[in-house]
Design a protein around this motif. Structure first.
Motif, PDB file in Angstrom:
ATOM      1  N   LEU A   1       0.824  -1.207   0.000  1.00 31.56           N
ATOM      2  CA  LEU A   1       0.000   0.000   0.000  1.00 31.56           C
ATOM      3  C   LEU A   1       0.862   1.262   0.000  1.00 31.56           C
ATOM      4  CD1 LEU A   1      -2.875  -1.022   2.438  1.00 31.56           C
ATOM      5  CD2 LEU A   1      -2.977  -0.801  -0.053  1.00 31.56           C
ATOM      6  N   VAL A   2       1.954   1.234   0.755  1.00 28.20           N
ATOM      7  CA  VAL A   2       2.891   2.363   0.746  1.00 28.20           C
ATOM      8  C   VAL A   2       3.493   2.521  -0.645  1.00 28.20           C
ATOM      9  CG1 VAL A   2       5.144   3.149   1.623  1.00 28.20           C
ATOM     10  CG2 VAL A   2       3.401   2.326   3.203  1.00 28.20           C
ATOM     11  N   LEU A   3       3.850   1.418  -1.272  1.00 29.17           N
ATOM     12  CA  LEU A   3       4.384   1.462  -2.626  1.00 29.17           C
ATOM     13  C   LEU A   3       3.360   2.059  -3.588  1.00 29.17           C
ATOM     14  CD1 LEU A   3       6.600   0.668  -4.694  1.00 29.17           C
ATOM     15  CD2 LEU A   3       5.417  -1.523  -4.898  1.00 29.17           C
ATOM     16  N   ALA A   4       2.097   1.659  -3.473  1.00 24.92           N
ATOM     17  CA  ALA A   4       1.054   2.193  -4.349  1.00 24.92           C
ATOM     18  C   ALA A   4       0.849   3.684  -4.109  1.00 24.92           C
ATOM     19  CB  ALA A   4      -0.250   1.435  -4.130  1.00 24.92           C
ATOM     20  N   ALA A   5       0.907   4.116  -2.844  1.00 23.90           N
ATOM     21  CA  ALA A   5       0.750   5.534  -2.530  1.00 23.90           C
ATOM     22  C   ALA A   5       1.909   6.353  -3.081  1.00 23.90           C
ATOM     23  CB  ALA A   5       0.625   5.726  -1.025  1.00 23.90           C
ATOM     24  N   LEU A   6       3.123   5.831  -2.944  1.00 18.82           N
ATOM     25  CA  LEU A   6       4.283   6.543  -3.492  1.00 18.82           C
ATOM     26  C   LEU A   6       4.226   6.623  -5.005  1.00 18.82           C
ATOM     27  CD1 LEU A   6       7.226   5.171  -1.321  1.00 18.82           C
ATOM     28  CD2 LEU A   6       6.324   7.485  -1.359  1.00 18.82           C
ATOM     29  N   THR A   7       3.797   5.557  -5.624  1.00 16.92           N
ATOM     30  CA  THR A   7       3.700   5.547  -7.080  1.00 16.92           C
ATOM     31  C   THR A   7       2.637   6.529  -7.543  1.00 16.92           C
ATOM     32  OG1 THR A   7       4.381   3.237  -7.109  1.00 16.92           O
ATOM     33  CG2 THR A   7       3.338   4.069  -9.082  1.00 16.92           C
ATOM     34  N   ALA A   8       1.525   6.607  -6.833  1.00 16.49           N
ATOM     35  CA  ALA A   8       0.463   7.540  -7.208  1.00 16.49           C
ATOM     36  C   ALA A   8       0.885   8.989  -6.980  1.00 16.49           C
ATOM     37  CB  ALA A   8      -0.799   7.233  -6.417  1.00 16.49           C
ATOM     38  N   ALA A   9       1.632   9.244  -5.915  1.00 13.23           N
ATOM     39  CA  ALA A   9       2.020  10.615  -5.590  1.00 13.23           C
ATOM     40  C   ALA A   9       3.146  11.124  -6.483  1.00 13.23           C
ATOM     41  CB  ALA A   9       2.446  10.703  -4.131  1.00 13.23           C
ATOM     42  N   ASN A  10       4.149  10.284  -6.721  1.00 10.55           N
ATOM     43  CA  ASN A  10       5.341  10.733  -7.448  1.00 10.55           C
ATOM     44  C   ASN A  10       5.419  10.223  -8.874  1.00 10.55           C
ATOM     45  OD1 ASN A  10       6.202  12.010  -5.143  1.00 10.55           O
ATOM     46  ND2 ASN A  10       7.517  10.324  -4.503  1.00 10.55           N
ATOM     47  N   GLY A  11       4.652   9.213  -9.197  1.00 10.62           N
ATOM     48  CA  GLY A  11       4.761   8.594 -10.516  1.00 10.62           C
ATOM     49  C   GLY A  11       5.967   7.676 -10.625  1.00 10.62           C
ATOM     50  N   THR A  12       6.612   7.384  -9.487  1.00 12.65           N
ATOM     51  CA  THR A  12       7.782   6.511  -9.462  1.00 12.65           C
ATOM     52  C   THR A  12       7.801   5.754  -8.137  1.00 12.65           C
ATOM     53  OG1 THR A  12      10.179   6.414  -9.639  1.00 12.65           O
ATOM     54  CG2 THR A  12       9.271   8.331  -8.551  1.00 12.65           C
TER      55      THR A  12
END
Length: 89
Positions: free
Chosen positions: A72-83
């Motif tokens: 979930l943290v990975l998905a949130a980081l990907t959504a926020a930064n695009g990476t």
């Protein structure tokens, strides 16, 4: 020969317990670093420990929860930064 009559060996009963502890230990730092790797490993180890009949069910469920939280943290980081990289400042 005596171990065969006494039931499962100590190694066979300690293995699921070790997997439960390992899932917890790998899931915890996975919240901060390498969550793309440590999260799935924690989930798999927790599932194997629960299927193996571990005596440390609470630790296995914590490892499972932490593994899911890693993803979930990975998905949130990907959504926020695009990476998948952390970005400070």
């Amino acid at each position: 020969m005596l171990a065969d009559r006494a039931g499962p060996s100590r190694d066979a009963t300690r293995r699921p317990d070790s997997m439960a502890v390992a899932s917890f230990v790998l899931g915890l730092p996975g919240l901060l670093v390498l969550n793309v790797v440590l999260g799935p490993i924690a989930i798999v180890l927790a599932c194997l420990a629960l299927r193996g009949g571990t005596a440390r069910r609470g630790r296995a469920f914590l490892g499972l929860g932490l593994g899911v939280a890693d993803l979930l943290v990975l998905a949130a980081l990907t959504a926020a930064n695009g990476t998948v990289a952390w970005n400070f400042g």
